[in-house]
Design a protein around this motif. Structure first.
Motif, mmCIF file in Angstrom:
data_model
loop_
_atom_site.group_PDB
_atom_site.id
_atom_site.type_symbol
_atom_site.label_atom_id
_atom_site.label_comp_id
_atom_site.label_asym_id
_atom_site.label_seq_id
_atom_site.Cartn_x
_atom_site.Cartn_y
_atom_site.Cartn_z
ATOM 1 N N UNK A 7 0.824 -1.218 0.000
ATOM 2 C CA UNK A 7 0.000 0.000 0.000
ATOM 3 C C UNK A 7 0.855 1.264 0.000
ATOM 4 N N UNK A 8 2.047 1.197 -0.580
ATOM 5 C CA UNK A 8 2.920 2.376 -0.612
ATOM 6 C C UNK A 8 2.247 3.570 -1.283
ATOM 7 N N UNK A 9 1.401 3.267 -2.276
ATOM 8 C CA UNK A 9 0.762 4.327 -3.057
ATOM 9 C C UNK A 9 -0.385 5.015 -2.311
ATOM 10 N N UNK A 10 -0.756 4.481 -1.120
ATOM 11 C CA UNK A 10 -1.865 5.070 -0.371
ATOM 12 C C UNK A 10 -1.413 5.723 0.932
ATOM 13 N N UNK A 11 -0.145 6.056 1.019
ATOM 14 C CA UNK A 11 0.408 6.577 2.275
ATOM 15 C C UNK A 11 -0.271 7.855 2.753
ATOM 16 N N UNK A 12 -0.781 8.655 1.837
ATOM 17 C CA UNK A 12 -1.372 9.943 2.212
ATOM 18 C C UNK A 12 -2.889 9.903 2.367
ATOM 19 N N UNK A 13 -3.473 8.741 2.210
ATOM 20 C CA UNK A 13 -4.922 8.647 2.348
ATOM 21 C C UNK A 13 -5.334 8.516 3.813
ATOM 22 N N UNK A 14 -6.633 8.816 4.040
ATOM 23 C CA UNK A 14 -7.205 8.664 5.377
ATOM 24 C C UNK A 14 -8.048 7.378 5.390
ATOM 25 N N UNK A 15 -8.286 6.810 6.566
ATOM 26 C CA UNK A 15 -9.026 5.548 6.644
ATOM 27 C C UNK A 15 -10.366 5.550 5.901
ATOM 28 N N UNK A 16 -11.118 6.656 5.973
ATOM 29 C CA UNK A 16 -12.437 6.681 5.341
ATOM 30 C C UNK A 16 -12.354 6.609 3.825
ATOM 31 N N UNK A 17 -11.163 6.832 3.275
ATOM 32 C CA UNK A 17 -10.976 6.786 1.832
ATOM 33 C C UNK A 17 -10.550 5.394 1.341
ATOM 34 N N UNK A 18 -10.577 4.416 2.232
ATOM 35 C CA UNK A 18 -10.068 3.087 1.905
ATOM 36 C C UNK A 18 -11.121 2.012 2.144
ATOM 37 N N UNK A 19 -10.933 0.864 1.520
ATOM 38 C CA UNK A 19 -11.830 -0.275 1.735
ATOM 39 C C UNK A 19 -11.518 -0.930 3.075
ATOM 40 N N UNK A 20 -12.427 -1.801 3.516
ATOM 41 C CA UNK A 20 -12.209 -2.503 4.779
ATOM 42 C C UNK A 20 -10.950 -3.354 4.758
ATOM 43 N N UNK A 21 -10.710 -4.037 3.640
ATOM 44 C CA UNK A 21 -9.508 -4.861 3.531
ATOM 45 C C UNK A 21 -8.240 -4.039 3.597
ATOM 46 N N UNK A 22 -8.250 -2.881 2.945
ATOM 47 C CA UNK A 22 -7.079 -2.001 2.989
ATOM 48 C C UNK A 22 -6.846 -1.465 4.399
ATOM 49 N N UNK A 23 -7.935 -1.095 5.083
ATOM 50 C CA UNK A 23 -7.792 -0.598 6.454
ATOM 51 C C UNK A 23 -7.207 -1.669 7.381
ATOM 52 N N UNK A 24 -7.631 -2.915 7.188
ATOM 53 C CA UNK A 24 -7.117 -3.969 8.064
ATOM 54 C C UNK A 24 -5.648 -4.248 7.779
ATOM 55 N N UNK A 25 -5.218 -4.089 6.542
ATOM 56 C CA UNK A 25 -3.794 -4.249 6.228
ATOM 57 C C UNK A 25 -2.975 -3.135 6.860
#
Length: 353
Positions: A123-141
């Motif tokens: 998930x290097x490409x999502x370093x600047x995102x906030x939790x609400x901008x991500x899927x449940x699977x991404x948040x758990x990772x």
């Protein structure tokens, strides 16, 4: 010497004892799953390891050091929860960095470590995102990366996949196992999902009413259940009530069928009742099937489930399910049809109470 030792652990809440004399030794780098229904005590054991609960009795030792008197933040343990527990006002980078900042690590070291963790979970490409901008699977990772960032000596996972949909659960559990193997970290995973436990564990602890009913490899737990509870909880299982025919010959009656068991009947006498387990996948209707044992009965129902056909036959009043792979050129067994189910005597398991 074992890395994580749980010695005579007990836990009571008021007059209710939820963990009863729990004992286990876990080797460094092992992946252990606690499997059982709600209320069996599995999460309470996990919380005692983490330091969120204090044992009513017994000791917890990690790498030779008694943990009982240590607070949670003194145990060097990483924990991942079912509900992610990410900080909503922090980016992915800051969430992963949180524990490192609390530990007083230098800014340059934090940046290096966080990048390592984000690369590990892809998930290097999502370093600047906030939790609400991500899927449940991404948040758990991200939650997993945050737990691993401080290099804990033990990783605890409390039903981390139960809030995700089925397809994501499968891919994420495989990813968790791959990361665990890569890092070689001692891991305890709590779940009520038998497929999860069977697919990723080195050993499984099947818990029932505050006790470990059985501890063993996934193969042992599935193929050689030690108690009636384990046999019924793990996998689909036929529970067959049989009657002892001849103890000396190790034979029993199942309906009108006389069957010879591989396991010793022990001290039972002729006419005594006993419970026998048989997995649905063990049998075959083919006349050429290998096997030294058979049961004849009447087809009660047959269900097409895609890759598998599940049929139930009535053997002397006992309904026995068996599975066979779907074949387009074979007709389904029809209700009322007399069939013979063939299998090996070693497939029959004596079940203790």
């Amino acid at each position: 010497m074992s890395f994580l030792v749980l010695d005579h652990l007990k836990k009571s809440f008021g007059q209710t004892q939820v963990v009863k004399d729990f004992n286990m030794s876990i080797e460094k780098g092992e992946f252990i799953s606690f499997l059982g229904p709600s209320g069996c005590g599995k999460t309470t054991v996990l919380r005692m390891i983490a330091g969120f609960e204090s044992p009513s009795d017994g000791t917890i030792t990690i790498n030779g050091k008694n943990q009982n008197g240590l607070k949670t933040n003194q145990r060097n343990i990483g924990m991942v929860f079912q509900a992610y527990a990410l900080f909503p006002n922090m980016t992915v980078f800051d969430n992963v960095a949180f524990g490192l900042k609390v530990a007083g690590m230098q800014k340059s070291e934090i940046e290096t470590r966080v990048k390592e963790m984000l690369k590990l979970i892809h998930l290097e490409h999502l370093a600047d995102r906030y939790p609400y901008q991500m899927s449940g699977g991404q948040q758990q990772r991200v939650a997993l990366a945050r737990a691993l960032a401080p290099k804990p000596q033990v990783l605890l996972l409390d039903e981390p996949l139960s809030a995700l949909d089925a397809k994501i659960r499968v891919s994420l559990r495989e990813e968790i196992r791959q990361i665990q193997r890569q890092l070689g970290i001692t891991t305890v995973f709590v779940t009520h999902d038998q497929e999860e436990a069977l697919s990723i564990s080195d050993r499984i602890v099947v818990m029932n009413a505050g006790r470990a009913d059985q501890i063993g490899t996934p193969s042992d737990i599935y193929n050689r259940p030690a108690t009636r509870f384990v046999a019924s909880f793990v996998g689909t299982l036929n529970m067959i009530e049989a009657t002892v025919a001849d103890p000396a010959a190790n034979t029993v009656h199942i309906g009108e069928n006389l069957v010879t068991l591989r396991e010793s009947i022990g001290a039972l006498k002729a006419g005594d009742k006993l419970s026998i387990a048989l997995r649905p996948e063990a049998g075959s209707l083919s006349e050429s099937a290998k096997g030294d044992t058979s049961l004849t009965g009447t087809v009660a129902s047959s269900h097409f489930l895609g890759s598998v056909v599940r049929t139930r036959i009535d053997v002397g009043g006992t309904l026995i399910s068996f599975d066979m792979f779907n074949s387009p050129d074979k007709a389904l067994p029809q209700p009322g049809e007399t069939v013979t189910l063939r299998f090996a005597a070693s497939d029959l398991l004596l079940v203790k109470e």
